[in-house]
Design a protein around this motif. Structure first.
Motif, PDB file in Angstrom:
ATOM      1  N   VAL A   1       0.750  -1.257  -0.019  1.00  0.00           N
ATOM      2  CA  VAL A   1       0.180  -0.133  -0.030  1.00  0.00           C
ATOM      3  C   VAL A   1       0.678   1.191   0.027  1.00  0.00           C
ATOM      4  N   VAL A   2       0.659   2.139  -1.051  1.00  0.00           N
ATOM      5  CA  VAL A   2       1.390   3.285  -0.944  1.00  0.00           C
ATOM      6  C   VAL A   2       0.258   4.585  -0.637  1.00  0.00           C
ATOM      7  N   THR A   3       0.870   5.353   0.298  1.00  0.00           N
ATOM      8  CA  THR A   3      -0.180   6.505   0.426  1.00  0.00           C
ATOM      9  C   THR A   3       0.602   7.739  -0.109  1.00  0.00           C
ATOM     10  N   GLY A   4      -0.296   8.463  -0.660  1.00  0.00           N
ATOM     11  CA  GLY A   4       0.519   9.529  -1.763  1.00  0.00           C
ATOM     12  C   GLY A   4       0.917   9.149  -3.037  1.00  0.00           C
ATOM     13  N   GLY A   5       0.441   8.054  -3.397  1.00  0.00           N
ATOM     14  CA  GLY A   5       0.818   7.462  -4.662  1.00  0.00           C
ATOM     15  C   GLY A   5       0.623   8.409  -5.904  1.00  0.00           C
ATOM     16  N   SER A   6      -0.235   9.240  -5.709  1.00  0.00           N
ATOM     17  CA  SER A   6      -0.668  10.291  -6.910  1.00  0.00           C
ATOM     18  C   SER A   6       0.382  11.458  -7.015  1.00  0.00           C
ATOM     19  N   GLY A   7       1.171  11.575  -5.908  1.00  0.00           N
ATOM     20  CA  GLY A   7       2.223  12.791  -5.807  1.00  0.00           C
ATOM     21  C   GLY A   7       3.414  12.603  -6.684  1.00  0.00           C
ATOM     22  N   LYS A   8       4.354  13.355  -6.809  1.00  0.00           N
ATOM     23  CA  LYS A   8       5.539  13.392  -7.614  1.00  0.00           C
ATOM     24  C   LYS A   8       6.368  12.117  -7.193  1.00  0.00           C
ATOM     25  N   ALA A   9       6.772  11.926  -5.895  1.00  0.00           N
ATOM     26  CA  ALA A   9       7.566  10.819  -5.510  1.00  0.00           C
ATOM     27  C   ALA A   9       6.553   9.542  -5.710  1.00  0.00           C
ATOM     28  N   GLY A  10       5.315   9.543  -5.267  1.00  0.00           N
ATOM     29  CA  GLY A  10       4.474   8.751  -5.409  1.00  0.00           C
ATOM     30  C   GLY A  10       4.311   7.951  -6.545  1.00  0.00           C
ATOM     31  N   ARG A  11       4.139   8.675  -7.800  1.00  0.00           N
ATOM     32  CA  ARG A  11       3.934   8.182  -8.934  1.00  0.00           C
ATOM     33  C   ARG A  11       5.042   7.451  -9.425  1.00  0.00           C
ATOM     34  N   ALA A  12       6.323   7.778  -9.319  1.00  0.00           N
ATOM     35  CA  ALA A  12       7.611   7.105  -9.574  1.00  0.00           C
ATOM     36  C   ALA A  12       7.417   6.021  -8.591  1.00  0.00           C
ATOM     37  N   VAL A  13       7.283   5.790  -7.365  1.00  0.00           N
ATOM     38  CA  VAL A  13       7.148   4.698  -6.511  1.00  0.00           C
ATOM     39  C   VAL A  13       6.385   3.795  -7.115  1.00  0.00           C
ATOM     40  N   CYS A  14       5.123   3.974  -7.349  1.00  0.00           N
ATOM     41  CA  CYS A  14       4.073   2.991  -7.668  1.00  0.00           C
ATOM     42  C   CYS A  14       4.442   2.507  -8.969  1.00  0.00           C
ATOM     43  N   ARG A  15       4.998   3.262 -10.240  1.00  0.00           N
ATOM     44  CA  ARG A  15       5.216   2.541 -11.321  1.00  0.00           C
ATOM     45  C   ARG A  15       6.598   1.498 -11.102  1.00  0.00           C
ATOM     46  N   TYR A  16       7.335   2.035 -10.182  1.00  0.00           N
ATOM     47  CA  TYR A  16       8.615   1.017 -10.342  1.00  0.00           C
ATOM     48  C   TYR A  16       8.205  -0.145  -9.377  1.00  0.00           C
ATOM     49  N   LEU A  17       7.351  -0.189  -8.444  1.00  0.00           N
ATOM     50  CA  LEU A  17       6.950  -1.181  -7.909  1.00  0.00           C
ATOM     51  C   LEU A  17       6.346  -2.177  -8.716  1.00  0.00           C
ATOM     52  N   VAL A  18       5.240  -1.642  -9.482  1.00  0.00           N
ATOM     53  CA  VAL A  18       4.380  -2.320 -10.394  1.00  0.00           C
ATOM     54  C   VAL A  18       5.328  -3.154 -11.192  1.00  0.00           C
ATOM     55  N   GLU A  19       5.900  -2.035 -12.062  1.00  0.00           N
ATOM     56  CA  GLU A  19       7.332  -2.660 -13.094  1.00  0.00           C
ATOM     57  C   GLU A  19       7.922  -3.769 -12.553  1.00  0.00           C
ATOM     58  N   ASN A  20       7.923  -3.967 -11.170  1.00  0.00           N
ATOM     59  CA  ASN A  20       9.198  -5.007 -10.571  1.00  0.00           C
ATOM     60  C   ASN A  20       8.367  -6.039  -9.757  1.00  0.00           C
ATOM     61  N   GLY A  21       6.851  -6.220 -10.455  1.00  0.00           N
ATOM     62  CA  GLY A  21       6.143  -7.346 -10.023  1.00  0.00           C
ATOM     63  C   GLY A  21       5.403  -7.378  -8.818  1.00  0.00           C
ATOM     64  N   TYR A  22       5.175  -6.112  -8.248  1.00  0.00           N
ATOM     65  CA  TYR A  22       4.480  -5.894  -6.821  1.00  0.00           C
ATOM     66  C   TYR A  22       2.917  -5.594  -7.129  1.00  0.00           C
ATOM     67  N   GLU A  23       2.112  -6.093  -6.303  1.00  0.00           N
ATOM     68  CA  GLU A  23       0.739  -5.485  -6.286  1.00  0.00           C
ATOM     69  C   GLU A  23       0.643  -4.228  -5.440  1.00  0.00           C
ATOM     70  N   VAL A  24       0.190  -3.426  -6.068  1.00  0.00           N
ATOM     71  CA  VAL A  24       0.215  -1.866  -5.381  1.00  0.00           C
ATOM     72  C   VAL A  24      -1.051  -1.324  -5.440  1.00  0.00           C
ATOM     73  N   LEU A  25      -1.416  -0.749  -4.189  1.00  0.00           N
ATOM     74  CA  LEU A  25      -2.539  -0.203  -4.154  1.00  0.00           C
ATOM     75  C   LEU A  25      -2.491   1.500  -3.747  1.00  0.00           C
ATOM     76  N   ASN A  26      -2.705   2.469  -4.404  1.00  0.00           N
ATOM     77  CA  ASN A  26      -2.520   3.680  -3.922  1.00  0.00           C
ATOM     78  C   ASN A  26      -3.436   4.432  -3.146  1.00  0.00           C
ATOM     79  N   LEU A  27      -3.322   4.867  -2.252  1.00  0.00           N
ATOM     80  CA  LEU A  27      -4.236   5.603  -1.230  1.00  0.00           C
ATOM     81  C   LEU A  27      -4.032   7.241  -1.384  1.00  0.00           C
ATOM     82  N   ASP A  28      -5.023   7.915  -1.914  1.00  0.00           N
ATOM     83  CA  ASP A  28      -4.973   9.218  -1.909  1.00  0.00           C
ATOM     84  C   ASP A  28      -5.994   9.999  -1.906  1.00  0.00           C
ATOM     85  N   MET A  29      -6.027  11.247  -2.236  1.00  0.00           N
ATOM     86  CA  MET A  29      -7.383  12.176  -2.056  1.00  0.00           C
ATOM     87  C   MET A  29      -7.532  12.194  -3.716  1.00  0.00           C
ATOM     88  N   GLN A  30      -6.677  12.372  -4.666  1.00  0.00           N
ATOM     89  CA  GLN A  30      -7.008  12.480  -6.044  1.00  0.00           C
ATOM     90  C   GLN A  30      -6.137  11.407  -6.871  1.00  0.00           C
TER      91      GLN A  30
END
Length: 293
Positions: free
Chosen positions: A5-34
């Motif tokens: 689970v990534v909080t703030g996955g829609s932010g500047k760092a969060g977008r990169a983190v979510c993409r990196y984890l997904v591309e490396n085989g993780y299941e990721v859920l983004n918790l954010d307001m937007q």
């Protein structure tokens, strides 16, 4: 450790983190307001200042075909959500948001059984903004530098580190890793760097540091797997500065009275990443100016 689970996955760092984890085989859920402008993983709208919403999100048990169903117990939480800098909101609003959201995420994660929390602390805890009237104690700065928060934002990050230490003490089998992120940059930001080269004072405030968002993502993954139990924190920056001028020359011009610890080679970062290299195995891959002087 595959469900994150990534909080703030829609932010500047969060977008990169979510993409990196997904591309490396993780299941990721983004918790954010937007929703994210890079919707690479499922998104769940959550107000992290509402403890009930945070508990609900971390205990999600949707139907068997629901995209969130794998997250009934996350393997880890990456907490990046926050008011991301000073002076974006009134000081009390920044402090209240960052402290309550961090408490809610830490507490809810522990209550549902998560034992690894990686979260965004900040370089600002170390005394930023630096200036000739407010210089660092020494350079390169490392994790032993005095904590000198100068704003409600940096105070919230400083107290977040203390919160992590105490909550880890209450839960001795848990791990909290705070990443003291430097100024996050995306590749599109590098065009601006040319405009800074004639005015070293313009970026003196953080000793000319930065962190490429993609290397921030790498650091997060390293922290997810580090052989570490306890609460610790790491400066995360790139290996160079935003300037073409050699780091030793920058220090002589702007901070001539600041002690230099060790030698400075070329455009070497003045935000030491030696601890992150040694403990996490972190090594930046995306310097803005790959050719080294």
């Amino acid at each position: 450790m595959k469900n994150i689970v990534v909080t703030g996955g829609s932010g500047k760092a969060g977008r990169a983190v979510c993409r990196y984890l997904v591309e490396n085989g993780y299941e990721v859920l983004n918790l954010d307001m937007q929703p994210s402008s890079d919707p690479i993983c499922p998104f769940y709208r959550v107000d992290l200042n509402d403890r009930g919403q945070v508990m609900d999100a971390l205990q999600w048990t949707g139907g068997k075909d629901h995209p969130f169903r794998k997250f009934s117990t996350p393997d880890a939480v990456v907490h990046l959500a926050a008011v991301p800098a000073p002076d974006l909101m009134p000081e009390d609003a920044t402090f209240r948001n960052n402290m309550m959201s961090t408490y809610n995420v830490f507490d809810a994660a522990l209550r549902v059984g998560v034992r690894r929390i990686v979260w965004a602390s900040s370089e600002t805890t170390l005394g930023l903004p630096f200036s000739p009237d407010n210089p660092p104690a020494y350079a390169p700065i490392d994790e032993d530098h005095p904590m000198r928060p100068e704003s409600a934002y940096s105070l919230s990050k400083d107290l977040g580190e203390e919160m992590a230490r105490q909550m880890q003490r209450w839960n001795p089998d848990s791990t909290f890793i705070g990443l003291r992120l430097s100024n996050v940059m995306e590749p599109a930001d590098y065009d601006r760097f040319a405009t800074w080269q004639d005015t070293p004072h313009f970026r003196e405030w953080n000793l000319w540091g930065y962190i490429d968002a993609r290397d921030c993502a790498q650091a997060v993954e390293k922290a997810l797997h580090a052989d570490l139990v306890g609460a610790d924190h790491f400066i995360i920056a790139n290996s160079d500065t935003v300037m073409e001028t050699r780091s030793a020359d920058l220090m002589r011009e702007v901070f001539p009275g600041v002690p230099i610890r060790g030698s400075l080679e070329g455009r070497q970062t003045l935000l030491s990443i030696e601890k992150a290299r040694r403990v996490l195995g972190y090594e930046p891959q995306h310097d803005w100016k790959p050719e080294k002087d």
